[in-house]
Design a protein around this motif. Structure first.
Motif, PDB file in Angstrom:
ATOM      1  N   LEU A 132       0.858  -1.191   0.000  1.00 59.17           N
ATOM      2  CA  LEU A 132       0.000   0.000   0.000  1.00 59.17           C
ATOM      3  C   LEU A 132       0.887   1.230   0.000  1.00 59.17           C
ATOM      4  O   LEU A 132       1.862   1.319   0.754  1.00 59.17           O
ATOM      5  CB  LEU A 132      -0.914  -0.003   1.228  1.00 59.17           C
ATOM      6  CG  LEU A 132      -1.904   1.161   1.339  1.00 59.17           C
ATOM      7  CD1 LEU A 132      -3.182   0.712   2.017  1.00 59.17           C
ATOM      8  CD2 LEU A 132      -1.312   2.352   2.091  1.00 59.17           C
ATOM      9  N   ARG A 133       0.501   2.179  -0.832  1.00 60.99           N
ATOM     10  CA  ARG A 133       1.227   3.440  -0.884  1.00 60.99           C
ATOM     11  C   ARG A 133       0.228   4.591  -0.721  1.00 60.99           C
ATOM     12  O   ARG A 133      -0.857   4.560  -1.314  1.00 60.99           O
ATOM     13  CB  ARG A 133       1.968   3.569  -2.211  1.00 60.99           C
ATOM     14  CG  ARG A 133       2.865   4.795  -2.300  1.00 60.99           C
ATOM     15  CD  ARG A 133       3.673   4.796  -3.594  1.00 60.99           C
ATOM     16  NE  ARG A 133       4.675   3.734  -3.588  1.00 60.99           N
ATOM     17  CZ  ARG A 133       5.550   3.532  -4.568  1.00 60.99           C
ATOM     18  NH1 ARG A 133       5.511   4.313  -5.637  1.00 60.99           N
ATOM     19  NH2 ARG A 133       6.430   2.559  -4.491  1.00 60.99           N
ATOM     20  N   CYS A 134       0.596   5.578   0.082  1.00 59.97           N
ATOM     21  CA  CYS A 134      -0.276   6.727   0.303  1.00 59.97           C
ATOM     22  C   CYS A 134       0.587   7.983   0.435  1.00 59.97           C
ATOM     23  O   CYS A 134       1.820   7.912   0.394  1.00 59.97           O
ATOM     24  CB  CYS A 134      -1.134   6.529   1.558  1.00 59.97           C
ATOM     25  SG  CYS A 134      -0.159   6.433   3.080  1.00 59.97           S
ATOM     26  N   ARG A 135      -0.061   9.117   0.603  1.00 60.31           N
ATOM     27  CA  ARG A 135       0.691  10.348   0.830  1.00 60.31           C
ATOM     28  C   ARG A 135       1.290  10.332   2.239  1.00 60.31           C
ATOM     29  O   ARG A 135       0.734   9.712   3.159  1.00 60.31           O
ATOM     30  CB  ARG A 135      -0.227  11.566   0.699  1.00 60.31           C
ATOM     31  CG  ARG A 135      -0.879  11.727  -0.649  1.00 60.31           C
ATOM     32  CD  ARG A 135      -1.623  13.053  -0.770  1.00 60.31           C
ATOM     33  NE  ARG A 135      -2.587  13.256   0.312  1.00 60.31           N
ATOM     34  CZ  ARG A 135      -3.336  14.342   0.455  1.00 60.31           C
ATOM     35  NH1 ARG A 135      -3.230  15.329  -0.433  1.00 60.31           N
ATOM     36  NH2 ARG A 135      -4.186  14.462   1.447  1.00 60.31           N
ATOM     37  N   LYS A 136       2.384  11.013   2.398  1.00 60.65           N
ATOM     38  CA  LYS A 136       3.049  11.052   3.705  1.00 60.65           C
ATOM     39  C   LYS A 136       2.138  11.667   4.756  1.00 60.65           C
ATOM     40  O   LYS A 136       2.076  11.188   5.910  1.00 60.65           O
ATOM     41  CB  LYS A 136       4.347  11.848   3.602  1.00 60.65           C
ATOM     42  CG  LYS A 136       5.196  11.795   4.854  1.00 60.65           C
ATOM     43  CD  LYS A 136       6.529  12.508   4.630  1.00 60.65           C
ATOM     44  CE  LYS A 136       7.404  12.389   5.872  1.00 60.65           C
ATOM     45  NZ  LYS A 136       8.729  13.048   5.678  1.00 60.65           N
ATOM     46  N   LEU A 191      -2.771   0.414  -4.246  1.00 61.49           N
ATOM     47  CA  LEU A 191      -2.435  -0.926  -3.770  1.00 61.49           C
ATOM     48  C   LEU A 191      -1.901  -1.761  -4.918  1.00 61.49           C
ATOM     49  O   LEU A 191      -2.339  -1.599  -6.065  1.00 61.49           O
ATOM     50  CB  LEU A 191      -3.645  -1.622  -3.146  1.00 61.49           C
ATOM     51  CG  LEU A 191      -3.857  -1.379  -1.637  1.00 61.49           C
ATOM     52  CD1 LEU A 191      -4.280   0.068  -1.398  1.00 61.49           C
ATOM     53  CD2 LEU A 191      -4.884  -2.338  -1.050  1.00 61.49           C
ATOM     54  N   ALA A 192      -0.974  -2.672  -4.598  1.00 59.15           N
ATOM     55  CA  ALA A 192      -0.382  -3.536  -5.624  1.00 59.15           C
ATOM     56  C   ALA A 192      -0.087  -4.897  -5.024  1.00 59.15           C
ATOM     57  O   ALA A 192       0.089  -5.050  -3.808  1.00 59.15           O
ATOM     58  CB  ALA A 192       0.896  -2.907  -6.159  1.00 59.15           C
ATOM     59  N   SER A 193      -0.054  -5.906  -5.904  1.00 58.10           N
ATOM     60  CA  SER A 193       0.367  -7.235  -5.464  1.00 58.10           C
ATOM     61  C   SER A 193       1.836  -7.188  -5.076  1.00 58.10           C
ATOM     62  O   SER A 193       2.571  -6.291  -5.471  1.00 58.10           O
ATOM     63  CB  SER A 193       0.124  -8.252  -6.584  1.00 58.10           C
ATOM     64  OG  SER A 193       0.840  -7.868  -7.754  1.00 58.10           O
TER      65      SER A 193
END
Length: 229
Positions: A132-136, A191-193
């Protein structure tokens, strides 16, 4: 026959020859004048025909130029209309994008939205372990909803709760007036595998793009149908 008679006869013959010569000369003159008039008439008619043909050719050229000019002006007008329509539609999208910034400002509602975005992304990926990647600036909100998001996804998909690894690389920050050309993100998650082969971008900007593409025909019809009519 004496000399006097001979002289008279010769003079008579001379007058006869002269009269015939004059008559022949008159005939030739009349005939030549008739031929001249006929030839002159033919030349005049030929010149008239050439002039008419030249006029018709130039008239056609003028008509063709008029049609080309009209077509060019019509196309230019259509391009201006289409450009104006695109500018209006793009201004609407820009206004909507600015409104996205207000969403993340309401922490309570934004927190609930982040959880829904994570659940939706998990349902799309259906992977046991994801990145999972989001803003800081959203990191603390995202981490606070992960457990409830995993539980909701497990209930809906009838599977075990997945592993969610929060990436230490963050999405770009919100757009800034100081650097309008820099990459930005108005909020949301990606989101990514684990192998990175499947990526689901569920940012607010991506969702705006999707909705805008779907609604674009309806928007154009609503805005410009009266103009077209």
């Amino acid at each position: 026959m004496n000399d006097t008679d001979v002289s008279k006869q010769i003079q008579q013959m001379v007058r006869f020859i002269r009269q015939e010569a004059e008559e022949k000369a008159n005939e030739i003159s009349v005939s030549a004048e008739e031929e001249f008039n006929i030839e002159k008439l033919q030349l005049v008619e030929a010149e008239k025909k050439k002039i008419r043909q030249e006029y018709e050719r130039k008239e056609k050229q003028v008509e063709v130029r008029k049609k080309i000019e009209y077509s060019m002006q019509l196309n230019a007008s259509r391009i201006k209309v289409l450009q104006a329509q695109d500018d209006l539609v793009n201004s609407m999208k820009e206004a909507a994008a600015k409104e996205l910034l207000n969403i993340s400002g309401d922490h309570r509602n934004y927190k609930r939205l982040l959880k829904d975005l994570v659940v939706q992304s998990l349902l799309r990926l259906k992977e046991p372990s994801v990145l999972l990647r989001c803003r800081k600036e959203d990191l603390h909100l995202v981490e606070s909803v992960l457990d409830s998001a995993k539980g909701e996804y497990a209930d809906k998909a009838k599977v075990h709760a997945p592993e969610i690894i929060v990436d230490n690389v963050h999405l770009p920050p919100a757009p800034s007036n100081q650097n309008e050309h820099a990459r930005f993100c108005s909020g949301g998650v990606v989101l990514a595998s684990r192998d990175g082969k499947i990526v689901f971008e569920n940012t607010l900007d991506a969702r705006l793009d999707v909705v805008f593409r779907k609604k674009l025909p309806e928007i154009r019809k609503s805005l410009f149908s009266q103009i077209a009519a």
